[in-house]
Design an enzyme around this catalytic site. Structure first.
Site, mmCIF file in Angstrom:
data_model
loop_
_atom_site.group_PDB
_atom_site.id
_atom_site.type_symbol
_atom_site.label_atom_id
_atom_site.label_comp_id
_atom_site.label_asym_id
_atom_site.label_seq_id
_atom_site.Cartn_x
_atom_site.Cartn_y
_atom_site.Cartn_z
ATOM 1 N N LYS A 298 -11.781 5.617 -2.784
ATOM 2 C CA LYS A 298 -10.895 4.296 -3.409
ATOM 3 C C LYS A 298 -10.305 4.688 -3.054
ATOM 4 O O LYS A 298 -9.596 5.616 -2.810
ATOM 5 C CB LYS A 298 -10.657 3.949 -4.716
ATOM 6 N N TYR B 16 -4.553 4.511 -9.532
ATOM 7 C CA TYR B 16 -5.553 4.286 -11.191
ATOM 8 C C TYR B 16 -4.494 3.916 -12.607
ATOM 9 O O TYR B 16 -5.541 3.110 -13.519
ATOM 10 C CB TYR B 16 -5.308 5.687 -11.245
#
Length: 363
Positions: free
Chosen positions: A129, A213
């Protein structure tokens, strides 16, 4: 990443995307799923060390533009020279039946290319990611894997971490009452001269790196997709680290159920936490999404207590084995390409809101 490494990777772009489709490679039962790790930077070093904890996965091949790394890690992990590839020879992986999965751990701007090339070589893909640097690239990656009949999973390791898994369960079951507010803060003090501070390679600053996150956490804790965002950016352009990328960006998300979340992303402050606040208390993790050391506190019935969570399998080995099991059982990964696409849609809206100074609806 050292400058020499970056030059070698960029040079590898010349290989292009015009590749013949590889033969479908279904892994036979009775053996572990074989991974090729692409990009041998510091995070790849960590990932390679975690295969020792896996039940269904093994490291079988390496890809790097640095011969010294190929030799060093090849010898460390017993990878023969025949299974060590440069970026120029990457496409030869189609002829290696030991490789079932390609794990792309490269600068963000290279994720799409190497995912597409891996799929066309007949390999499943684990991609770090953020999935890519745009919604358009995410869709290209999903389509390439769909067309090749290969699975695509994004490296959202926290979804396999026990504290986070428990927090999701408690929040969505209303353990502290229906969720009303979530705060999620992530940041670190970025050292200079990294590829992540070069927009051409990273696609953006702290939001693309550590802020994702916060974003992913509020999405998995609510189990919903946000419908509106309002964001502001604060970047000192006199700091040489931030010539092309942002430092701090804060964003407020509104969800269909009425939940509001406040998130922070930063390259100049150190924090890693989230708190889910309901009508009867709160659930907090700090650190929340680090590699290790997660702690959980719960406030309920007027008392605040630390919740002890059984360790279980580590999050890195957990995600590696999850994709292996999906391949063996022909099931869809928990965090498939669509999960990365969903984050990227919100990221593009966050940047637009900060740039235009107004609320943005998320389609």
């Amino acid at each position: 990443m050292r400058n020499a490494d970056r030059r070698t990777i960029i040079a590898g772009l010349g290989a292009g995307l015009a590749l013949a489709a590889g033969n479908a490679c279904a892994a036979p039962r009775g053996r572990k799923i074989g991974y090729a790790v692409v990009g041998l930077g510091s995070y790849a070093e960590l990932i390679m060390s975690k295969f020792a904890e896996c039940d269904q996965s093994r490291l079988v091949a390496l890809v790097s533009g640095t011969p010294e790394k190929l030799k060093r890690f090849g010898e460390k992990y017993g990878i023969p020279e025949s299974h060590r590839y440069s970026y120029q020879t990457f496409d030869r992986i189609r002829d290696n039946p030991d490789i079932d999965v390609v794990y792309v751990i490269l600068p963000n701007s290279l994720h799409a290319e190497y995912t597409v090339r891996a799929a066309r070589a007949g390999k499943h893909v684990m991609c770090e990611k953020p999935m890519a640097v745009s919604v358009a690239e995410c869709r290209t990656m999903i389509e390439a894997c769909r067309k090749a009949g290969r699975k695509l999973m994004i490296g959202y390791r926290s979804r396999f971490e026990p504290h986070n898994r428990l927090a999701i369960d408690l929040a969505q079951k209303g353990f502290v009452g229906p969720t009303r507010i979530i705060t999620a803060d992530h940041g670190f003090n970025a050292r200079p001269n990294q590829w992540r501070l070069d927009r051409a390679l990273s696609g953006g600053g702290s939001l693309m790196d550590i802020g994702i996150y916060s974003l992913n956490a509020v999405r998995y804790l609510t189990g919903e997709e946000p419908v509106e965002v309002s964001a502001i950016e604060a970047t000192d352009r006199n700091d040489p680290r931030f010539r092309t990328v942002e430092d701090r960006i804060s964003f407020l998300l509104r969800f269909p159920s009425g939940i509001e979340t406040t998130c922070v992303s930063s390259y100049s402050s150190n924090h890693n936490m989230y708190r889910v606040t309901g009508t009867e208390g709160w659930i907090e993790l700090e650190p929340a999404t680090s590699y290790e050391g997660q702690k959980m506190w719960i406030r309920r019935d007027g008392r605040t207590e630390e919740r002890q969570v059984p360790a279980g399998k580590g999050q890195h080995a957990g995600q590696l084995d999850h994709l292996a099991e999906c391949i063996l059982n022909d099931t869809k990964p928990l965090v498939a390409g669509e999960e990365g696409l969903a984050d990227m849609k919100v990221i593009e809206a966050i940047y637009r809101s900060a740039r235009e100074g107004r609320r943005i609806a998320i389609a």
